[in-house]
Scaffold this active site. Structure first.
Site, PDB file in Angstrom:
ATOM      1  N   PRO A 110       0.870  -1.184   0.000  1.00 36.85           N
ATOM      2  CA  PRO A 110       0.000   0.000   0.000  1.00 36.85           C
ATOM      3  C   PRO A 110       0.904   1.230   0.000  1.00 36.85           C
ATOM      4  O   PRO A 110       1.995   1.201   0.570  1.00 36.85           O
ATOM      5  CB  PRO A 110      -0.739  -0.092   1.341  1.00 36.85           C
ATOM      6  CG  PRO A 110      -0.325  -1.392   1.976  1.00 36.85           C
ATOM      7  CD  PRO A 110       0.943  -1.813   1.325  1.00 36.85           C
ATOM      8  N   TYR A 121       0.850   5.852  -0.211  1.00 36.16           N
ATOM      9  CA  TYR A 121       0.036   7.079  -0.267  1.00 36.16           C
ATOM     10  C   TYR A 121       0.936   8.278  -0.554  1.00 36.16           C
ATOM     11  O   TYR A 121       2.136   8.262  -0.258  1.00 36.16           O
ATOM     12  CB  TYR A 121      -0.768   7.246   1.032  1.00 36.16           C
ATOM     13  CG  TYR A 121       0.045   7.559   2.256  1.00 36.16           C
ATOM     14  CD1 TYR A 121       0.872   6.603   2.831  1.00 36.16           C
ATOM     15  CD2 TYR A 121      -0.004   8.822   2.846  1.00 36.16           C
ATOM     16  CE1 TYR A 121       1.622   6.877   3.967  1.00 36.16           C
ATOM     17  CE2 TYR A 121       0.731   9.108   3.993  1.00 36.16           C
ATOM     18  CZ  TYR A 121       1.549   8.124   4.538  1.00 36.16           C
ATOM     19  OH  TYR A 121       2.290   8.404   5.646  1.00 36.16           O
ATOM     20  N   ASP A 138      -3.361   4.546  -2.070  1.00 39.20           N
ATOM     21  CA  ASP A 138      -4.455   5.044  -1.242  1.00 39.20           C
ATOM     22  C   ASP A 138      -4.873   6.372  -1.870  1.00 39.20           C
ATOM     23  O   ASP A 138      -4.417   7.445  -1.470  1.00 39.20           O
ATOM     24  CB  ASP A 138      -3.946   5.243   0.198  1.00 39.20           C
ATOM     25  CG  ASP A 138      -5.063   5.643   1.153  1.00 39.20           C
ATOM     26  OD1 ASP A 138      -6.159   5.985   0.682  1.00 39.20           O
ATOM     27  OD2 ASP A 138      -4.819   5.605   2.373  1.00 39.20           O
ATOM     28  N   ARG A 152      -3.752   1.394   9.126  1.00 32.35           N
ATOM     29  CA  ARG A 152      -3.362   1.867   7.784  1.00 32.35           C
ATOM     30  C   ARG A 152      -3.262   0.715   6.793  1.00 32.35           C
ATOM     31  O   ARG A 152      -2.881  -0.396   7.158  1.00 32.35           O
ATOM     32  CB  ARG A 152      -1.978   2.526   7.855  1.00 32.35           C
ATOM     33  CG  ARG A 152      -1.975   3.751   8.677  1.00 32.35           C
ATOM     34  CD  ARG A 152      -0.662   3.909   9.400  1.00 32.35           C
ATOM     35  NE  ARG A 152      -0.685   5.175  10.112  1.00 32.35           N
ATOM     36  CZ  ARG A 152       0.325   6.013  10.146  1.00 32.35           C
ATOM     37  NH1 ARG A 152       1.452   5.711   9.533  1.00 32.35           N
ATOM     38  NH2 ARG A 152       0.219   7.135  10.794  1.00 32.35           N
ATOM     39  N   ASP A 194       5.308  -3.238   3.188  1.00 34.64           N
ATOM     40  CA  ASP A 194       5.048  -1.790   3.278  1.00 34.64           C
ATOM     41  C   ASP A 194       6.152  -1.011   2.579  1.00 34.64           C
ATOM     42  O   ASP A 194       7.288  -1.493   2.480  1.00 34.64           O
ATOM     43  CB  ASP A 194       4.955  -1.364   4.752  1.00 34.64           C
ATOM     44  CG  ASP A 194       3.656  -1.851   5.392  1.00 34.64           C
ATOM     45  OD1 ASP A 194       2.820  -2.424   4.664  1.00 34.64           O
ATOM     46  OD2 ASP A 194       3.499  -1.667   6.618  1.00 34.64           O
ATOM     47  N   ASP A 195       5.820   0.213   2.151  1.00 29.77           N
ATOM     48  CA  ASP A 195       6.794   0.948   1.333  1.00 29.77           C
ATOM     49  C   ASP A 195       7.955   1.544   2.118  1.00 29.77           C
ATOM     50  O   ASP A 195       8.932   1.988   1.520  1.00 29.77           O
ATOM     51  CB  ASP A 195       6.091   2.026   0.471  1.00 29.77           C
ATOM     52  CG  ASP A 195       5.356   3.084   1.292  1.00 29.77           C
ATOM     53  OD1 ASP A 195       5.395   3.028   2.539  1.00 29.77           O
ATOM     54  OD2 ASP A 195       4.741   3.970   0.660  1.00 29.77           O
ATOM     55  N   ASP A 196       7.881   1.549   3.441  1.00 32.05           N
ATOM     56  CA  ASP A 196       8.936   2.233   4.208  1.00 32.05           C
ATOM     57  C   ASP A 196       9.885   1.293   4.954  1.00 32.05           C
ATOM     58  O   ASP A 196      10.839   1.746   5.574  1.00 32.05           O
ATOM     59  CB  ASP A 196       8.300   3.223   5.203  1.00 32.05           C
ATOM     60  CG  ASP A 196       7.299   2.549   6.130  1.00 32.05           C
ATOM     61  OD1 ASP A 196       6.848   1.425   5.818  1.00 32.05           O
ATOM     62  OD2 ASP A 196       6.956   3.148   7.164  1.00 32.05           O
ATOM     63  N   GLU A 250      -2.398  -7.792  12.085  1.00 29.12           N
ATOM     64  CA  GLU A 250      -1.667  -9.036  11.800  1.00 29.12           C
ATOM     65  C   GLU A 250      -2.372 -10.215  12.463  1.00 29.12           C
ATOM     66  O   GLU A 250      -2.610 -11.256  11.843  1.00 29.12           O
ATOM     67  CB  GLU A 250      -0.217  -8.946  12.324  1.00 29.12           C
ATOM     68  CG  GLU A 250       0.642  -7.902  11.622  1.00 29.12           C
ATOM     69  CD  GLU A 250       0.515  -6.485  12.190  1.00 29.12           C
ATOM     70  OE1 GLU A 250      -0.395  -6.250  13.030  1.00 29.12           O
ATOM     71  OE2 GLU A 250       1.320  -5.623  11.800  1.00 29.12           O
ATOM     72  N   THR A 297      11.634  -0.092   9.568  1.00 30.99           N
ATOM     73  CA  THR A 297      12.148   1.281   9.606  1.00 30.99           C
ATOM     74  C   THR A 297      11.017   2.245   9.271  1.00 30.99           C
ATOM     75  O   THR A 297      10.059   1.882   8.589  1.00 30.99           O
ATOM     76  CB  THR A 297      13.284   1.457   8.579  1.00 30.99           C
ATOM     77  OG1 THR A 297      12.885   0.849   7.354  1.00 30.99           O
ATOM     78  CG2 THR A 297      14.559   0.824   9.077  1.00 30.99           C
ATOM     79  N   ARG A 298      11.131   3.449   9.779  1.00 31.98           N
ATOM     80  CA  ARG A 298      10.130   4.472   9.468  1.00 31.98           C
ATOM     81  C   ARG A 298      10.883   5.732   9.073  1.00 31.98           C
ATOM     82  O   ARG A 298      11.809   6.155   9.753  1.00 31.98           O
ATOM     83  CB  ARG A 298       9.238   4.727  10.678  1.00 31.98           C
ATOM     84  CG  ARG A 298       8.552   3.456  11.145  1.00 31.98           C
ATOM     85  CD  ARG A 298       7.637   3.709  12.307  1.00 31.98           C
ATOM     86  NE  ARG A 298       6.362   4.213  11.840  1.00 31.98           N
ATOM     87  CZ  ARG A 298       5.369   4.535  12.666  1.00 31.98           C
ATOM     88  NH1 ARG A 298       5.524   4.450  13.949  1.00 31.98           N
ATOM     89  NH2 ARG A 298       4.223   4.963  12.183  1.00 31.98           N
TER      90      ARG A 298
HETATM   91  N1  UDP Z   1      -0.441   3.766   4.048  1.00 32.23           N
HETATM   92  C1  UDP Z   1      -1.502   4.067   3.235  1.00 32.23           C
HETATM   93  N2  UDP Z   1      -2.330   5.095   3.582  1.00 32.23           N
HETATM   94  C2  UDP Z   1      -2.141   5.844   4.704  1.00 32.23           C
HETATM   95  C3  UDP Z   1      -1.067   5.509   5.537  1.00 32.23           C
HETATM   96  C4  UDP Z   1      -0.244   4.460   5.203  1.00 32.23           C
HETATM   97  O1  UDP Z   1      -1.675   3.443   2.203  1.00 32.23           O
HETATM   98  O2  UDP Z   1      -2.935   6.762   4.974  1.00 32.23           O
HETATM   99  C5  UDP Z   1       0.472   2.664   3.678  1.00 32.23           C
HETATM  100  C6  UDP Z   1       1.952   3.017   3.818  1.00 32.23           C
HETATM  101  O3  UDP Z   1       2.450   3.590   2.631  1.00 32.23           O
HETATM  102  C7  UDP Z   1       2.582   1.691   4.151  1.00 32.23           C
HETATM  103  C8  UDP Z   1       1.477   0.962   4.910  1.00 32.23           C
HETATM  104  O4  UDP Z   1       0.258   1.598   4.561  1.00 32.23           O
HETATM  105  O5  UDP Z   1       2.953   0.965   3.006  1.00 32.23           O
HETATM  106  C9  UDP Z   1       1.663   1.004   6.414  1.00 32.23           C
HETATM  107  O6  UDP Z   1       1.708   2.339   6.834  1.00 32.23           O
HETATM  108  P1  UDP Z   1       2.883   2.913   7.750  1.00 32.23           P
HETATM  109  O7  UDP Z   1       4.180   2.459   7.229  1.00 32.23           O
HETATM  110  O8  UDP Z   1       2.698   4.381   7.909  1.00 32.23           O
HETATM  111  O9  UDP Z   1       2.538   2.195   9.106  1.00 32.23           O
HETATM  112  P2  UDP Z   1       3.478   1.702  10.271  1.00 32.23           P
HETATM  113  O10 UDP Z   1       3.283   0.237  10.344  1.00 32.23           O
HETATM  114  O11 UDP Z   1       4.887   2.059   9.951  1.00 32.23           O
HETATM  115  O12 UDP Z   1       2.967   2.425  11.446  1.00 32.23           O
HETATM  116 MN    MN Z   2       5.848   1.643   8.163  1.00 30.68          MN
END
Ligand code: UDP
Ligand code: MN
Length: 335
Positions: A96, A98, A127, A164, A192-194, A281, A309-310
């Site tokens: 996902p 955004y 998104d 998310r 996830d992308d980050d 999960e 990582t964030r």
């Molecule tokens: N994401 C999304 N829409 C949002 C926020 C997050 O599609 O409004 C995606 C984001 O790009 C990522 C995944 O959902 O691939 C998980 O989000 P994030 O990494 O912010 O969450 P974390 O697990 O790090 O808190």
């Molecule tokens: Mn993340």
């Protein structure tokens, strides 16, 4: 021709007889014809030849450039094209994403990791209400097998604290169930992308039978969250998690993969909004498996091959000052 004697001292041309004169006349005529032909046609021809030569030269340049382009393309392919083994399972990486200032940086990094993974199909779900040119262009440049989807998170869930990627991961699950059959061999991974991914993690998950698990670094307030194994049985018997250890599966999204066949078999399993962030999960895994059936990977869960990582949001204070004056630093640039 008869040349007169010196005593007569007559000029030599006078001495030329009539036959010779005729021959000379015809020779001159011939020369004249040639000159006329050359002036009217020959010169034109040479222009034609010059034009032909020019276009041949142009074709030669074009061919040389095309050859260079083909060689460049080949070089790119050797670098970017993944090895594809029709016998090996396909990894469906579900991402996902955004729009935000770091989006292109995140997706560039992830795509360049995925380029090294063989038999990979990247499902990117924006998104958003429509596909963005940023993501579209990025996917076109990668040479990765991909599917580009979009679905916007519904308004009530666009708040801070809402889980998310729910809508987007579900869109990918729907796509897989619609487009794949039990004959397709594969494994589904929510990437996830980050996050930061070692290439090894993809090797580990590829032959997942149902659901495989491994440690994830930098998550849940710990250096690493990981399954705990009974080394005699090789089964997962618990978890080391510190944050909400009461979660049925206290594991991050990056720490498990599901076989495609299992996703197809358990066709009702989806993510949901009525469970909070850290429980997504557990929610999906509870629909798919039980702890005893988990397949531990990464050397009996002793290796960290993925990190939660964030990316820090960039400070755009100066940009915001510009924007207040109606100026942008990135006019005409995709950042
Ligand atoms: N994401 C999304 N829409 C949002 C926020 C997050 O599609 O409004 C995606 C984001 O790009 C990522 C995944 O959902 O691939 C998980 O989000 P994030 O990494 O912010 O969450 P974390 O697990 O790090 O808190
Ligand atoms: Mn993340």
């Amino acid at each position: 021709m008869s040349i007169k004697s010196k005593e007569n001292s007559m000029p030599i041309y006078v001495a030329i007889d009539m036959t010779t004169k005729k021959r000379l006349f015809w020779c001159l005529c011939l020369l004249l014809v040639f000159v006329v032909w050359y002036v009217f046609f020959g010169a034109g021809r040479s222009e034609q030849y010059a034009a032909m030569k020019q276009s041949m030269d142009e074709y030669e340049t074009l061919l040389r450039e095309t050859r260079e382009q083909i060689l460049d393309r080949l070089k790119m392919c050797q670098r970017d094209c993944q090895h594809w083994d029709p016998e090996a399972p396909v990894i469906y990486a579900v991402t996902p994403t955004y729009a935000r200032p770091v989006q292109k940086a995140e997706l560039t990094r992830l795509s360049q990791t995925l380029m090294h993974v063989s038999n990979l199909h990247w499902i990117v779900i924006e998104d958003a209400v429509k596909k963005s040119s940023l993501v579209e262009n990025l996917l076109a440049r990668t040479n990765l097998n991909h599917t580009h989807l979009f679905v916007q998170t519904p308004v009530p869930y666009r708040r801070k604290g809402s889980p998310r990627g729910v809508e987007q991961r579900n869109a990918a699950l729907r796509w897989l169930r619609k487009n794949k059959t039990m004959n397709d061999k594969g494994v589904v991974y929510f990437a996830d992308d980050d996050n930061s991914y070692s290439l090894q993690v993809f090797d580990e998950m590829r032959y997942t039978k149902e659901v495989s698990v491994w440690p994830v670094g930098l998550v849940g307030g710990l250096m690493v969250e990981k399954p705990i194994l009974n080394l005699t049985t090789g089964k997962v018997v618990g978890w080391n998690s510190a944050w909400r250890p009461d979660r049925p599966f206290p594991i991050d999204m990056a720490g498990f993969a599901i076989s495609l066949q299992h996703i197809l078999k358990k066709s009702k399993a989806y993510f949901a909004y009525n469970v909070s962030g850290g429980f997504q999960e557990s929610h999906i895994l509870q629909q798919l498996t039980v702890r005893e059936n988990l397949e531990p990977k990464a050397d009996n869960c002793t290796q960290v091959l993925v990190w939660h990582t964030r990316t820090e949001g960039p400070r755009l204070t100066e940009e915001n000052k510009l924007i207040a004056r109606g100026i942008h630093s990135d006019v005409g640039l995709e950042v």
